[in-house]
Design a protein around this motif. Structure first.
Motif, short mmCIF file in Angstrom:
data_model
loop_
_atom_site.label_atom_id
_atom_site.label_comp_id
_atom_site.label_asym_id
_atom_site.label_seq_id
_atom_site.Cartn_x
_atom_site.Cartn_y
_atom_site.Cartn_z
N PHE A 105 -19.69 89.57 118.19
CA PHE A 105 -18.80 88.42 118.40
C PHE A 105 -19.52 87.10 118.07
N ILE A 106 -20.85 87.06 118.30
CA ILE A 106 -21.62 85.87 117.97
C ILE A 106 -21.69 85.69 116.45
N LEU A 107 -21.97 86.79 115.76
CA LEU A 107 -22.01 86.74 114.29
C LEU A 107 -20.64 86.40 113.73
N SER A 108 -19.59 86.93 114.38
CA SER A 108 -18.23 86.68 113.91
C SER A 108 -17.90 85.19 114.00
N LEU A 109 -18.21 84.58 115.14
CA LEU A 109 -17.94 83.16 115.32
C LEU A 109 -18.77 82.30 114.37
N ALA A 110 -20.03 82.71 114.17
CA ALA A 110 -20.91 81.95 113.28
C ALA A 110 -20.44 82.03 111.83
N ILE A 111 -20.25 83.26 111.35
CA ILE A 111 -19.83 83.46 109.95
C ILE A 111 -18.41 82.91 109.74
N GLY A 112 -17.53 83.23 110.67
CA GLY A 112 -16.15 82.77 110.55
C GLY A 112 -16.04 81.26 110.64
N GLY A 113 -16.81 80.66 111.56
CA GLY A 113 -16.77 79.22 111.74
C GLY A 113 -17.26 78.47 110.51
N VAL A 114 -18.37 78.94 109.94
CA VAL A 114 -18.92 78.31 108.74
C VAL A 114 -17.95 78.45 107.57
N THR A 115 -17.38 79.64 107.44
CA THR A 115 -16.42 79.89 106.36
C THR A 115 -15.18 79.01 106.50
N GLY A 116 -14.63 78.97 107.72
CA GLY A 116 -13.45 78.16 107.97
C GLY A 116 -13.69 76.68 107.77
N LEU B 7 -11.99 86.36 113.00
CA LEU B 7 -11.25 87.58 113.32
C LEU B 7 -11.37 88.64 112.22
N LEU B 8 -11.74 88.20 111.03
CA LEU B 8 -11.87 89.14 109.91
C LEU B 8 -13.23 89.85 109.91
N VAL B 9 -14.23 89.20 110.52
CA VAL B 9 -15.58 89.77 110.51
C VAL B 9 -15.64 91.15 111.16
N PRO B 10 -15.09 91.36 112.38
CA PRO B 10 -15.11 92.70 112.96
C PRO B 10 -14.37 93.72 112.11
N VAL B 11 -13.27 93.30 111.48
CA VAL B 11 -12.51 94.21 110.62
C VAL B 11 -13.36 94.65 109.45
N VAL B 12 -14.01 93.70 108.79
CA VAL B 12 -14.88 94.01 107.65
C VAL B 12 -16.02 94.92 108.09
N TRP B 13 -16.59 94.64 109.26
CA TRP B 13 -17.70 95.44 109.78
C TRP B 13 -17.28 96.89 109.99
N PHE B 14 -16.12 97.10 110.59
CA PHE B 14 -15.67 98.45 110.85
C PHE B 14 -15.26 99.17 109.57
N VAL B 15 -14.76 98.45 108.59
CA VAL B 15 -14.43 99.05 107.30
C VAL B 15 -15.71 99.53 106.62
N ILE B 16 -16.75 98.69 106.65
CA ILE B 16 -18.05 99.07 106.07
C ILE B 16 -18.61 100.28 106.80
N LYS B 17 -18.52 100.24 108.13
CA LYS B 17 -19.03 101.35 108.94
C LYS B 17 -18.30 102.66 108.59
N TYR B 18 -16.97 102.54 108.40
CA TYR B 18 -16.17 103.72 108.05
C TYR B 18 -16.54 104.27 106.68
N CYS B 19 -16.73 103.37 105.72
CA CYS B 19 -17.08 103.79 104.36
C CYS B 19 -18.45 104.43 104.30
N VAL B 20 -19.41 103.83 105.02
CA VAL B 20 -20.76 104.39 105.06
C VAL B 20 -20.76 105.75 105.73
N GLY B 21 -19.93 105.86 106.78
CA GLY B 21 -19.84 107.12 107.51
C GLY B 21 -19.29 108.25 106.64
N MET B 22 -18.41 107.85 105.71
CA MET B 22 -17.83 108.87 104.82
C MET B 22 -18.89 109.39 103.85
#
Length: 231
Positions: A62-73, A216-231
């Motif tokens: 959540f810290i990374l999400s706010l940091a990355i999302g905040g800078v991007t926004g 809010l997009l950062v956790p989504v992207v993280w879980f998508v990457i996690k899912y792809c790597v897991g495959m």
């Protein structure tokens, strides 16, 4: 989607009622109502965040999400662009603009356990309890917002419909697409954003919450990457 339709309708009705009662509510009462709404936002936001900390698999996400999302926004200047867009159709009154109201209302309506989990439960179990409860709360909030910002607050209704509709459709298409772990991370980040909106309503700090939306997009992207790597 009867729950989402009901929730959307209550925002529209509440906005109309608030706009009609606009001249009948004295400023001192509006101030009191906004203080209450600001405190409620703080409570709802902090509860959403704190109650889901224990469910988080990645405590620093959540810290990374706010940091990355905040800078991007901030780089995109979502807040500034939104205000300019809405400003073309509204005028400032008593230091408040329609953009201020919409920014706060949309977050309060959309980011929260009831609004995010409600469509999922509706899609998977035909249980609209969360959405009906959320509709009641949003009716009151919409009335208060519109009493200050005017009937333009009705524009938050289609945003809510699309937001909840997205969760509903994803849940219907794939019940595993929105995992409990992902939902927990979204609620932690979203809860903090609602808390920030509460600070704004109480005139404590303008956090420019719209610039944090990409978080809010950062956790989504993280879980998508996690899912792809897991495959």
């Amino acid at each position: 989607m009867i729950g989402t339709i009901t929730n959307t309708a209550t925002i529209i009705i509440g906005s109309v009622v608030g706009a009609v009662l606009h001249t009948g509510i004295k400023e001192k009462y509006k101030t009191t109502l906004y203080t209450g709404l600001g405190l409620a936002s703080l409570a709802i936001g902090l509860n959403a965040t704190i109650s889901h900390f224990s469910e988080s698999e990645y405590p620093v996400l959540f810290i990374l999400s706010l940091a990355i999302g905040g800078v991007t926004g901030t780089a995109i200047d979502i807040d500034g662009r939104f205000r300019k867009l809405v400003g073309k159709f509204s005028k400032e009154k008593d230091g408040k603009t329609l953009a201020d109201g919409l920014a706060t209302a949309i977050l309060l309506y959309c980011i929260g356990p009831l609004s995010m989990l409600g469509p999922v439960l509706s899609a998977l179990k035909s249980d609209n309890t969360f959405l009906f409860t959320n509709a009641t709360l949003d009716f009151v909030s919409a009335t208060i917002f519109a009493s200050t910002y005017g009937v333009g607050m009705v524009l938050a209704a289609p945003v809510l419909f699309c937001w909840q509709g997205m969760f509903y459709l994803i849940a219907r298409l794939s019940s595993s697409a929105i995992s409990d772990a992902l939902m927990a991370e979204l609620l932690i980040v979203g809860g903090l954003m609602i808390t920030a909106s509460g600070l704004s309503l109480l005139n404590i700090k303008d956090c420019k919450v719209l610039n944090l939306l990409p978080a809010l997009l950062v956790p989504v992207v993280w879980f998508v990457i996690k899912y792809c790597v897991g495959m």
